[in-house]
Design an enzyme around this catalytic site. Structure first.
Site, short mmCIF file in Angstrom:
data_model
loop_
_atom_site.label_atom_id
_atom_site.label_comp_id
_atom_site.label_asym_id
_atom_site.label_seq_id
_atom_site.Cartn_x
_atom_site.Cartn_y
_atom_site.Cartn_z
N GLY A 15 -28.13 -112.34 41.44
CA GLY A 15 -27.86 -111.29 42.43
C GLY A 15 -28.12 -109.92 41.84
O GLY A 15 -27.32 -109.00 42.01
N ARG A 18 -29.35 -105.86 44.09
CA ARG A 18 -28.59 -104.80 44.76
C ARG A 18 -27.21 -104.65 44.12
O ARG A 18 -26.77 -105.54 43.38
CB ARG A 18 -28.38 -105.13 46.24
CG ARG A 18 -29.65 -105.19 47.04
CD ARG A 18 -29.39 -105.46 48.51
NE ARG A 18 -29.02 -106.84 48.78
CZ ARG A 18 -27.89 -107.24 49.34
NH1 ARG A 18 -26.99 -106.35 49.71
NH2 ARG A 18 -27.65 -108.51 49.55
N ASN A 93 -23.21 -113.12 38.88
CA ASN A 93 -22.82 -112.01 39.75
C ASN A 93 -23.06 -112.29 41.24
O ASN A 93 -22.33 -111.75 42.09
CB ASN A 93 -23.60 -110.75 39.34
CG ASN A 93 -23.51 -109.66 40.39
OD1 ASN A 93 -22.50 -108.98 40.51
ND2 ASN A 93 -24.58 -109.50 41.18
N SER A 145 -12.98 -111.12 41.15
CA SER A 145 -12.54 -110.05 42.05
C SER A 145 -11.03 -109.94 41.98
O SER A 145 -10.34 -110.92 41.71
CB SER A 145 -12.95 -110.38 43.49
OG SER A 145 -12.26 -109.54 44.40
N TYR A 158 -13.29 -116.69 50.15
CA TYR A 158 -13.75 -115.80 49.07
C TYR A 158 -12.71 -115.74 47.94
O TYR A 158 -13.06 -115.83 46.76
CB TYR A 158 -14.00 -114.42 49.67
CG TYR A 158 -14.54 -113.38 48.72
CD1 TYR A 158 -15.89 -113.34 48.39
CD2 TYR A 158 -13.70 -112.41 48.17
CE1 TYR A 158 -16.38 -112.36 47.53
CE2 TYR A 158 -14.18 -111.44 47.32
CZ TYR A 158 -15.52 -111.42 47.00
OH TYR A 158 -16.01 -110.45 46.14
N SER A 159 -11.43 -115.61 48.31
CA SER A 159 -10.38 -115.52 47.28
C SER A 159 -10.33 -116.78 46.44
O SER A 159 -10.14 -116.72 45.22
CB SER A 159 -9.01 -115.31 47.92
OG SER A 159 -9.03 -114.20 48.76
N THR A 161 -12.81 -118.70 45.72
CA THR A 161 -13.92 -118.73 44.75
C THR A 161 -13.65 -117.81 43.58
O THR A 161 -13.98 -118.12 42.44
CB THR A 161 -15.27 -118.33 45.40
OG1 THR A 161 -15.24 -116.97 45.84
CG2 THR A 161 -15.63 -119.24 46.56
N LYS A 162 -13.02 -116.67 43.84
CA LYS A 162 -12.81 -115.70 42.76
C LYS A 162 -11.66 -116.15 41.85
O LYS A 162 -11.73 -115.98 40.63
CB LYS A 162 -12.57 -114.30 43.34
CG LYS A 162 -13.78 -113.77 44.12
CD LYS A 162 -15.06 -113.82 43.31
CE LYS A 162 -16.26 -113.21 43.99
NZ LYS A 162 -17.47 -113.21 43.16
N ILE A 191 -15.43 -101.87 45.64
CA ILE A 191 -16.55 -101.14 45.04
C ILE A 191 -17.54 -100.76 46.14
O ILE A 191 -17.78 -101.55 47.07
CB ILE A 191 -17.27 -102.04 43.99
CG1 ILE A 191 -16.26 -102.65 42.99
CG2 ILE A 191 -18.37 -101.26 43.27
CD1 ILE A 191 -15.48 -101.68 42.15
P1 NAP Z 1 -24.05 -107.02 47.36
O1 NAP Z 1 -24.37 -105.58 47.23
O2 NAP Z 1 -23.89 -107.63 48.69
O3 NAP Z 1 -25.16 -107.83 46.52
C1 NAP Z 1 -25.08 -109.22 46.48
C2 NAP Z 1 -26.15 -109.74 45.56
O4 NAP Z 1 -26.05 -111.18 45.52
C3 NAP Z 1 -27.56 -109.44 46.05
O5 NAP Z 1 -28.39 -109.19 44.93
C4 NAP Z 1 -27.98 -110.73 46.74
O6 NAP Z 1 -29.38 -110.98 46.74
C5 NAP Z 1 -27.32 -111.75 45.84
N1 NAP Z 1 -27.14 -113.04 46.51
C6 NAP Z 1 -26.45 -113.33 47.63
N2 NAP Z 1 -26.55 -114.62 47.94
C7 NAP Z 1 -27.32 -115.19 46.97
C8 NAP Z 1 -27.80 -116.50 46.73
N3 NAP Z 1 -27.49 -117.51 47.54
N4 NAP Z 1 -28.57 -116.71 45.64
C9 NAP Z 1 -28.91 -115.69 44.81
N5 NAP Z 1 -28.49 -114.42 44.99
C10 NAP Z 1 -27.70 -114.17 46.07
O7 NAP Z 1 -22.70 -107.37 46.59
P2 NAP Z 1 -21.92 -106.64 45.41
O8 NAP Z 1 -20.83 -105.88 45.99
O9 NAP Z 1 -22.86 -106.02 44.46
O10 NAP Z 1 -21.24 -107.93 44.74
C11 NAP Z 1 -21.69 -108.48 43.52
C12 NAP Z 1 -20.59 -109.40 43.00
O11 NAP Z 1 -19.40 -108.63 42.83
C13 NAP Z 1 -20.22 -110.53 43.97
O12 NAP Z 1 -19.93 -111.70 43.25
C14 NAP Z 1 -18.97 -110.00 44.63
O13 NAP Z 1 -18.17 -111.04 45.10
C15 NAP Z 1 -18.34 -109.26 43.49
N6 NAP Z 1 -17.36 -108.25 43.90
C16 NAP Z 1 -17.71 -107.22 44.72
C17 NAP Z 1 -16.75 -106.30 45.08
C18 NAP Z 1 -17.05 -105.13 45.98
O14 NAP Z 1 -16.11 -104.46 46.42
N7 NAP Z 1 -18.29 -104.82 46.27
C19 NAP Z 1 -15.44 -106.44 44.63
C20 NAP Z 1 -15.13 -107.50 43.81
C21 NAP Z 1 -16.10 -108.40 43.44
P3 NAP Z 1 -30.32 -110.39 47.93
O15 NAP Z 1 -30.38 -108.93 47.73
O16 NAP Z 1 -31.63 -111.05 47.74
O17 NAP Z 1 -29.65 -110.74 49.20
#
Ligand code: NAP
Length: 250
Positions: A15, A18, A93, A145, A158-159, A161-162, A191
């Protein structure tokens, strides 16, 4: 390869197109790490991230694969290992949400989230770990998370999994740390990424009010914690969960 310097090492960031993954790619690239960038759909974003990473003078390649699919995950790791010869750092990630209160949550929403957020790390780690053990050095960093520590309304899937990733982190650390592979997690709070952009302002205001730092986090701030765990200063840290949550949970 020296273990006290990240320059010349290679990382796979799932991932990485982005959000937190992208900033992790750039942070590791800035430290001299060659990067394999996995993504699922966002071809252009992945290409842009790779171009930015190359500006640091490292190798950066993109790999399109759904980490929840066994055949795609395994084929991708095989390709990456042949392109890079060795991956030293794995950042699990990639993650998705499919939010609904529990009784409205469908089995499909449950399965999709478990598939990407838990089966993904299983499949990728399973495929990469043997080569880290063989070389006697490796870093696995799982992106968990805060909601894996506290639960969250509308996020049973989601919870789980984390919380599961945190348990996975501790278990794997017990199994492989003596072989030179440390395993840690970061637990971000809320975030500013695409994942949180559709949360209504009123809910985000509530989060900010409960957060001692009074704001959401930036993906760069999570990436910095991940790079720290990958780097030489974290050599005696394993099985830990590093909160990056502005004090939201302590
Ligand atoms: P995001 O901006 O939505 O980006 C998600 C990333 O995961 C993208 O690069 C996406 O690829 C990729 N992805 C999704 N499904 C996939 C799949 N089946 N196979 C391969 N790649 C896949 O999310 P983010 O906020 O950066 O989150 C990144 C991590 O941090 C996640 O694990 C999320 O649970 C965790 N997190 C986020 C937050 C928050 O507040 N944002 C808080 C706690 C934890 P594409 O671009 O190709 O779709």
């Amino acid at each position: 390869m020296s273990s006290d310097n990240l320059k010349g090492k290679s990382a796979l960031i799932t991932g990485g197109s982005r959000g937190i993954g992208k900033e992790t790619v750039l942070s590791l690239a800035a430290a001299g790490v060659d990067v394999a960038i996995n993504y699922h759909n966002s071809d252009q974003a992945a290409q842009k991230t790779a171009e930015k990473a190359r500006e640091f003078g490292v190798r950066a390649e993109i790999y399109k694969a759904d980490v929840s699919k066994e055949d795609q995950a395994e084929a991708m790791v095989e390709n990456i290992q042949s392109d890079f010869s060795h991956i030293d750092i794995l950042v699990n990630n990639a993650g998705i949400t499919r939010d609904k209160s529990f009784l409205k949550m469908t089995k499909m929403m449950w399965d999709e989230v478990l598939g990407v957020n838990l089966n993904g790390p299983f499949l990728i780690t399973h495929a990469l770990l043997p080569s880290m053990i063989d070389s006697g050095w490796g870093r696995v960093i799982n992106v968990a998370s805060v909601v894996g520590q506290t639960g969250n309304f509308g996020q049973a899937n989601y919870s789980v999994t984390k919380g599961g990733l945190i348990a996975f982190t501790m278990t794997l650390a017990r199994e492989v740390s003596r072989k030179g592979v440390t395993v840690n997690a970061v637990a971000p709070g809320f975030i500013e990424t695409d994942m949180t952009k559709d949360i209504p302002d009123v809910a985000l205001d509530g989060v900010k009010a409960m957060t001692p730092l009074g704001r959401l986090g930036k993906p760069e701030e999570v990436a910095a914690a991940i790079s720290f765990l990958a780097g030489p200063d974290a050599s005696y840290i394993t099985g830990q969960v590093l909160p990056v949550n502005g004090g939201l949970y302590m």
